[in-house]
Scaffold this motif. Structure first.
Motif, PDB file in Angstrom:
ATOM      1  N   ASN A  19      56.294  41.288 -23.555  1.00 37.36           N
ATOM      2  CA  ASN A  19      56.900  40.746 -24.769  1.00 37.36           C
ATOM      3  C   ASN A  19      57.260  41.919 -25.675  1.00 37.36           C
ATOM      4  O   ASN A  19      56.376  42.684 -26.078  1.00 37.36           O
ATOM      5  CB  ASN A  19      55.911  39.807 -25.480  1.00 37.36           C
ATOM      6  CG  ASN A  19      56.534  39.089 -26.657  1.00 37.36           C
ATOM      7  OD1 ASN A  19      57.521  39.539 -27.225  1.00 37.36           O
ATOM      8  ND2 ASN A  19      55.966  37.958 -27.024  1.00 37.36           N
ATOM      9  N   LEU A  76      57.214  32.576 -18.036  1.00 40.80           N
ATOM     10  CA  LEU A  76      58.327  33.192 -18.764  1.00 40.80           C
ATOM     11  C   LEU A  76      58.658  32.400 -20.026  1.00 40.80           C
ATOM     12  O   LEU A  76      59.058  32.970 -21.046  1.00 40.80           O
ATOM     13  CB  LEU A  76      59.548  33.294 -17.849  1.00 40.80           C
ATOM     14  CG  LEU A  76      59.394  34.227 -16.634  1.00 40.80           C
ATOM     15  CD1 LEU A  76      60.663  34.238 -15.804  1.00 40.80           C
ATOM     16  CD2 LEU A  76      59.048  35.636 -17.088  1.00 40.80           C
ATOM     17  N   GLU A  77      58.486  31.078 -19.974  1.00 42.85           N
ATOM     18  CA  GLU A  77      58.744  30.259 -21.164  1.00 42.85           C
ATOM     19  C   GLU A  77      57.724  30.577 -22.261  1.00 42.85           C
ATOM     20  O   GLU A  77      58.091  30.745 -23.435  1.00 42.85           O
ATOM     21  CB  GLU A  77      58.678  28.783 -20.785  1.00 42.85           C
ATOM     22  CG  GLU A  77      58.979  27.839 -21.953  1.00 42.85           C
ATOM     23  CD  GLU A  77      58.932  26.393 -21.538  1.00 42.85           C
ATOM     24  OE1 GLU A  77      59.037  25.520 -22.432  1.00 42.85           O
ATOM     25  OE2 GLU A  77      58.779  26.111 -20.331  1.00 42.85           O
ATOM     26  N   GLU A  78      56.443  30.669 -21.874  1.00 42.52           N
ATOM     27  CA  GLU A  78      55.410  31.020 -22.850  1.00 42.52           C
ATOM     28  C   GLU A  78      55.604  32.432 -23.388  1.00 42.52           C
ATOM     29  O   GLU A  78      55.344  32.708 -24.562  1.00 42.52           O
ATOM     30  CB  GLU A  78      54.024  30.888 -22.203  1.00 42.52           C
ATOM     31  CG  GLU A  78      53.618  29.484 -21.843  1.00 42.52           C
ATOM     32  CD  GLU A  78      53.358  28.649 -23.094  1.00 42.52           C
ATOM     33  OE1 GLU A  78      52.800  29.188 -24.070  1.00 42.52           O
ATOM     34  OE2 GLU A  78      53.713  27.453 -23.099  1.00 42.52           O
ATOM     35  N   LEU A  79      56.064  33.333 -22.537  1.00 44.91           N
ATOM     36  CA  LEU A  79      56.321  34.712 -22.977  1.00 44.91           C
ATOM     37  C   LEU A  79      57.444  34.749 -24.003  1.00 44.91           C
ATOM     38  O   LEU A  79      57.361  35.465 -25.009  1.00 44.91           O
ATOM     39  CB  LEU A  79      56.671  35.582 -21.766  1.00 44.91           C
ATOM     40  CG  LEU A  79      56.928  37.065 -22.048  1.00 44.91           C
ATOM     41  CD1 LEU A  79      55.631  37.748 -22.462  1.00 44.91           C
ATOM     42  CD2 LEU A  79      57.514  37.754 -20.809  1.00 44.91           C
ATOM     43  N   GLY A  80      58.507  33.972 -23.743  1.00 45.48           N
ATOM     44  CA  GLY A  80      59.618  33.941 -24.681  1.00 45.48           C
ATOM     45  C   GLY A  80      59.249  33.344 -26.018  1.00 45.48           C
ATOM     46  O   GLY A  80      59.801  33.734 -27.060  1.00 45.48           O
ATOM     47  N   GLU A  81      58.287  32.407 -26.030  1.00 47.13           N
ATOM     48  CA  GLU A  81      57.852  31.796 -27.283  1.00 47.13           C
ATOM     49  C   GLU A  81      56.812  32.637 -28.022  1.00 47.13           C
ATOM     50  O   GLU A  81      56.386  32.277 -29.122  1.00 47.13           O
ATOM     51  CB  GLU A  81      57.264  30.410 -26.988  1.00 47.13           C
ATOM     52  CG  GLU A  81      58.307  29.414 -26.468  1.00 47.13           C
ATOM     53  CD  GLU A  81      57.697  28.076 -26.122  1.00 47.13           C
ATOM     54  OE1 GLU A  81      56.449  27.949 -26.233  1.00 47.13           O
ATOM     55  OE2 GLU A  81      58.444  27.150 -25.744  1.00 47.13           O
ATOM     56  N   GLY A  82      56.400  33.743 -27.413  1.00 44.10           N
ATOM     57  CA  GLY A  82      55.443  34.638 -28.071  1.00 44.10           C
ATOM     58  C   GLY A  82      53.999  34.252 -27.894  1.00 44.10           C
ATOM     59  O   GLY A  82      53.127  34.830 -28.554  1.00 44.10           O
ATOM     60  N   TRP A  91      56.223  41.468 -16.810  1.00 45.07           N
ATOM     61  CA  TRP A  91      57.133  41.184 -17.925  1.00 45.07           C
ATOM     62  C   TRP A  91      56.357  41.371 -19.227  1.00 45.07           C
ATOM     63  O   TRP A  91      55.274  40.825 -19.394  1.00 45.07           O
ATOM     64  CB  TRP A  91      57.662  39.750 -17.851  1.00 45.07           C
ATOM     65  CG  TRP A  91      58.327  39.382 -16.549  1.00 45.07           C
ATOM     66  CD1 TRP A  91      57.702  39.047 -15.387  1.00 45.07           C
ATOM     67  CD2 TRP A  91      59.722  39.315 -16.296  1.00 45.07           C
ATOM     68  NE1 TRP A  91      58.613  38.767 -14.408  1.00 45.07           N
ATOM     69  CE2 TRP A  91      59.868  38.930 -14.935  1.00 45.07           C
ATOM     70  CE3 TRP A  91      60.865  39.536 -17.063  1.00 45.07           C
ATOM     71  CZ2 TRP A  91      61.118  38.754 -14.345  1.00 45.07           C
ATOM     72  CZ3 TRP A  91      62.103  39.358 -16.471  1.00 45.07           C
ATOM     73  CH2 TRP A  91      62.231  38.986 -15.142  1.00 45.07           C
TER      74      TRP A  91
END
Length: 393
Positions: free
Chosen positions: A127, A92-98, A125
Motif C-alpha cells: 500500500n 487486493l480489494e482490502e489493500l486498495g481500501e487501506g 503488493w
C-alpha cells in the motif's frame, strides 16, 4: 565603595520582583504546556502498530498454506505482522481500501519450486500510503528474500563443489544437511532478537527530560520581564564608576549577581514545588545544581544585553538566541534525533550544559565535570561582559 555599589544593584534587582513574578507565572504555564505536549509527541502511546498483511494461497496447495501458517506463528513474526488469509481478489480489494498494509500472493507449488530449484517468486503488493508500518513490512520481506537467496546460493555452491570433486553421489546428503542447517537459522530467529530499551532522553525519563528542558528555558526567559534592569551602564555613568575604582569586570559581576538573584527568586518556587511533589529530593546536589545554573544563565543573559545595547534589541536577541540554541542543544527534540553534525557541537551549548547539571538533581549523583563546564560558561560570559563594559567607556 564596592559594597555600596553591590548593595545598590541588589536593591534595584529587588524592586523588579513584582514584574518578575508576573511574567514568570505566564512563562511557567507556557513551559508546562510545552513540556506536556512535547513528551506526548515524542513517543505517544506506541511507536508502531501491528502490520495487517493479506495472504492469498491457492486452496489446493495445502503444503504452502501450512508453511505460511507456521511462519506466522513465530514470535518474531507475530509480534510485528498479523496475517489474514483470503482469496487474491479480496486481498487486493482490502489493500486498495487501506485495510491492509501489504498482500502476499503465494503461487501454486511455491514450496515444491523452492525444493527443486524452480524458485517461483511470491508477489508482494504494498500500500503506497501505509506509512511506517508498510515500510517495516517491506524491510522484513526484503530481509527474508535475502536470507532465502543466501541459503540457495549456499546449496548451489555446495552442489557445484561436490561435482568438481567427483562426489555426485553425496549431493543428496549435502542438500539435506544444508537445508536442515538453513531451516534452523531461519525458523529459530527468536534467538537473534534481544530486547534492549533505548531511551532518547538518557538517564532520566521522558517527562523528567522535558521538565528539565522547560525549567532551563523558563529560567532564561524570566529575564524578559525585568529586561530594564539589564540595560548596560551609560557611558558617563561608567566613566564615573571607573574613576571611583569600580572597573568593568566588577560592574559586570555585580550585574550578574543581581540578575542571578532575580533568577533564583523566580526558580526557587519551582524547585520547592518539585521537592514537595517528590519529583526530586532535597539534597546538596540539588542546591549546587540550582545555584550554579542560576549564575551561569544570568551571565549569559547579561552578556546578550551588553551585546545588544538597547532594550528592544536585547529582548529580541535574548529570545532568538536562547530559543535557537535551546533547540540545537536538544531541548525541544532530544539530541539523538538531531543530525550528526549538530550532535557533535550541541553538547557544548549553554542549554545542554545547564540541563546536564540539573539532571544531577534527578539522578542524585555528583558529576563534577558537568558543574565545572557550567561554571566555565558562566565565567566566560562574565569576562566578555566585563570587556564590553570597558569598551563602552
Amino acid at each position: 565603595m564596592h559594597l555600596v555599589y553591590l548593595k545598590l544593584e541588589l536593591k534595584r534587582a529587588y524592586k523588579r520582583l513584582p514584574h518578575l513574578y508576573a511574567g514568570a507565572i505566564m512563562l511557567l504555564v507556557t513551559a508546562a504546556v510545552i513540556a506536556l505536549l512535547s513528551s506526548r509527541l515524542l513517543y505517544g502511546e506506541s511507536v508502531v502498530g501491528t502490520v495487517a498483511v493479506g495472504v492469498s494461497v491457492p486452496k489446493e496447495d495445502e503444503l504452502a498454506r501450512q508453511v505460511v501458517k507456521m511462519i506466522s506463528s513465530l514470535e518474531s513474526v507475530g509480534s510485528v505482522c498479523r496475517f489474514q488469509y483470503m482469496d487474491r481478489g479480496s486481498c487486493l480489494e482490502e489493500l486498495g481500501e487501506g485495510n491492509l498494509y501489504a498482500v502476499l500472493d503465494v503461487p501454486e507449488g511455491f514450496v515444491r519450486d523452492i525444493m527443486n530449484g524452480t524458485n517461483t517468486p511470491v508477489t508482494v503488493w504494498f500500500n503506497p500510503d501505509a506509512g511506517i508500518e508498510g515500510k517495516l513490512f517491506q524491510e522484513l520481506t526484503d530481509a527474508g528474500a535475502m536470507t532465502l537467496g543466501a541459503s540457495q546460493a549456499g546449496i548451489y555452491a555446495g552442489n557445484e563443489l561436490y561435482q568438481i570433486c567427483g562426489l555426485e553421489d553425496a549431493i543428496g546428503d549435502l542438500e539435506r544437511d544444508l537445508n536442515q542447517r538453513y531451516m534452523d537459522y531461519s525458523l529459530q530467529r527468536t534467538g537473534y532478537f534481544r530486547h534492549l530499551s533505548v531511551d532518547a532522553t538518557g538517564d532520566v525519563t521522558v517527562m523528567e527530560f522535558y521538565e528539565i528542558s522547560m525549567y532551563v528555558l523558563f529560567m532564561f526567559l524570566t529575564a524578559i520581564p525585568v529586561s530594564g534592569y539589564l540595560m548596560p551602564t551609560k557611558k558617563i555613568m561608567g566613566q564615573k564608576l571607573a574613576l571611583a575604582g569600580l572597573g568593568g569586570g566588577y560592574r559586570a559581576a555585580v550585574k550578574i549577581a543581581g540578575m542571578g538573584f532575580l533568577m533564583a527568586a523566580a526558580t526557587f518556587p519551582v524547585a520547592l514545588a518539585a521537592v514537595m511533589g517528590n519529583v526530586v529530593e532535597m539534597s546538596a546536589i540539588l542546591a549546587a545544581a540550582w545555584a550554579v545554573s542560576c549564575v551561569t544563565a544570568s551571565g549569559i543573559v547579561v552578556l546578550l544585553f551588553q551585546m545588544a545595547g538597547t532594550l528592544l534589541g536585547g529582548i529580541m536577541l535574548l529570545f532568538f538566541v536562547i530559543t535557537g540554541q535551546h533547540f540545537l542543544a536538544g531541548g525541544f527534540l532530544p539530541m539523538v534525533f538531531l543530525p550528526a553534525t549538530v550532535q557533535k557541537w550541541a553538547m557544548y551549548l549553554p542549554s545542554s550544559v545547564i540541563m546536564d547539571s540539573i539532571k544531577m538533581a534527578f539522578t542524585q549523583q555528583w558529576d563534577w565535570s558537568r558543574l565545572a563546564a557550567c561554571a566555565g560558561i558562566g565565567a566566560a560570559a562574565w569576562l566578555l561582559s566585563g570587556a564590553a563594559e570597558v569598551r563602552r567607556r
